[in-house]
Design a protein around this motif. Structure first.
Motif, mmCIF file in Angstrom:
data_model
loop_
_atom_site.group_PDB
_atom_site.id
_atom_site.type_symbol
_atom_site.label_atom_id
_atom_site.label_comp_id
_atom_site.label_asym_id
_atom_site.label_seq_id
_atom_site.Cartn_x
_atom_site.Cartn_y
_atom_site.Cartn_z
ATOM 1 N N ARG A 99 -4.059 3.797 -0.001
ATOM 2 C CA ARG A 99 -5.425 4.240 -0.265
ATOM 3 C C ARG A 99 -6.071 3.141 -1.097
ATOM 4 O O ARG A 99 -5.497 2.705 -2.110
ATOM 5 N N ILE A 100 -7.243 2.717 -0.669
ATOM 6 C CA ILE A 100 -7.933 1.602 -1.310
ATOM 7 C C ILE A 100 -9.327 2.081 -1.704
ATOM 8 O O ILE A 100 -10.081 2.564 -0.865
ATOM 9 N N THR A 101 -9.635 1.959 -2.996
ATOM 10 C CA THR A 101 -10.925 2.409 -3.517
ATOM 11 C C THR A 101 -11.553 1.290 -4.334
ATOM 12 O O THR A 101 -10.883 0.709 -5.201
ATOM 13 N N ASP A 102 -12.799 1.012 -4.053
ATOM 14 C CA ASP A 102 -13.542 -0.020 -4.805
ATOM 15 C C ASP A 102 -12.781 -1.346 -4.872
ATOM 16 O O ASP A 102 -12.713 -1.990 -5.919
ATOM 17 N N GLY A 103 -12.157 -1.728 -3.758
ATOM 18 C CA GLY A 103 -11.504 -3.023 -3.679
ATOM 19 C C GLY A 103 -10.144 -3.122 -4.336
ATOM 20 O O GLY A 103 -9.622 -4.221 -4.500
ATOM 21 N N LYS A 104 -9.545 -1.988 -4.702
ATOM 22 C CA LYS A 104 -8.216 -1.986 -5.327
ATOM 23 C C LYS A 104 -7.328 -0.944 -4.653
ATOM 24 O O LYS A 104 -7.809 0.109 -4.206
ATOM 25 N N ILE A 105 -6.035 -1.216 -4.611
ATOM 26 C CA ILE A 105 -5.072 -0.238 -4.092
ATOM 27 C C ILE A 105 -4.868 0.817 -5.172
ATOM 28 O O ILE A 105 -4.430 0.498 -6.281
ATOM 29 N N THR A 106 -5.211 2.063 -4.851
ATOM 30 C CA THR A 106 -5.067 3.154 -5.816
ATOM 31 C C THR A 106 -3.802 3.965 -5.576
ATOM 32 O O THR A 106 -3.280 4.575 -6.497
ATOM 33 N N TYR A 107 -3.334 3.966 -4.330
ATOM 34 C CA TYR A 107 -2.091 4.683 -4.001
ATOM 35 C C TYR A 107 -1.384 3.932 -2.891
ATOM 36 O O TYR A 107 -2.012 3.409 -1.968
#
Length: 121
Positions: A99-107
């Motif tokens: 899961r990628i949010t705002d350009g970062k891997i969050t999960y």
């Protein structure tokens, strides 16, 4: 960076052994369910854990085969070809979910045959 760029960087940095830049791809509050290392929370924990990667493997390549990106979710099928620090070969088929949010891997979670990694014990 869009999700595909992040995934390309994820594998490029891993294959170069650039674990600092690899860790930079993750959000500070990231969560990972790693089949061998277990449940990991926080980029600082991940960075500390990854500092030992160079000692665990004489060589390490995680070669992506298929990408599926759908908005903030992605899955990648890859193949690890590595050699333990003791010289034992390791080969495994892998499926990673991101899961990628705002350009970062969050999960992130991964799934693979753990038998080849028994040489690391």
């Amino acid at each position: 960076m869009d999700a595909r760029d992040i995934l390309d960087s994820y594998y490029r940095y891993a294959n170069a052994g650039d674990w600092d830049r690899w860790c930079d791809l993750f959000a500070d509050d990231m969560v990972m369910d790693e089949q061998l290392a277990g449940h990991i929370e926080g980029a600082a924990t991940l960075r500390s854990m990854m500092s030992g990667m160079g000692e665990m493997y004489a060589s390490f390549q995680n070669n992506p085969r298929h990408f599926l990106v759908d908005g903030e979710q992605a899955a990648v099928v890859s193949r690890i070809v590595a050699e333990s620090a003791a010289g034992e070969p390791i080969e495994a088929q892998v499926m990673n979910y991101f899961r990628i949010t705002d350009g970062k891997i969050t999960y992130m979670s991964n799934y693979h045959d753990t038998a080849p990694f028994g040489v690391l014990k």
